[in-house]
Design a protein around this motif. Structure first.
Motif: not given
Length: 151
Positions: A75, A78-79, A135, A137, A139, A142
């Protein structure tokens, strides 16, 4: 105009390793959509992929038919990519897609997502896919919860 013009280099090494702007070539004379000395082509590398951007003028804009896909480990990565693209004048789209400020499409795809929707457990793959469809972006938590059937 394609993304890398030699000024402001949006894909810096700290954001995208093995990325750089190379040669910037200017037009030796006027052309239908530009003038002498306008940027004509730019050689650049994105994530180790050599590219050539051509200034085709306003008649030739980027489209979703071409995108860069970035497979991210977690994550945080990704962020980092998402925020660098969207936060620098870009815009969010759906299912891990976004556009940079020049209209070039990017797919920021966590490896966990790819593993989930290609799983031999087709029910888990379907749940992960359905979660992704909600979604912008991705997650990762999730997606992993959807694979487990939680949520």
């Amino acid at each position: 105009m394609w993304p890398c013009t030699g000024r402001g280099q949006p894909y810096r090494a700290q954001t995208s390793p093995n990325s750089s702007v190379g040669a910037v070539h200017r037009a030796p004379g006027d052309f239908p959509s530009g003038q002498q000395r306008d940027v004509l082509t730019v050689e650049f590398t994105v994530l180790g992929i050599s590219c050539l951007g051509l200034n085709g003028g306003p008649a030739f804009q980027p489209s979703e038919a071409f995108s860069f896909q970035v497979a991210t480990e977690d994550q945080a990565e990704t962020d980092r990519y998402w925020n660098a693209i969207v936060g620098n004048g870009g815009q969010e789209s759906a299912c891990g897609w976004c556009k940079d400020r020049w209209g070039v499409s990017w797919q920021i795809t966590p490896i966990a997502l790819t593993r989930a929707y290609t799983s031999p457990d087709r029910a888990a793959a379907s749940r992960a896919f359905q979660a992704m469809m909600t979604m912008k972006k991705i997650d990762v938590a999730a997606i992993e919860a959807a694979v487990r059937g939680v949520g």
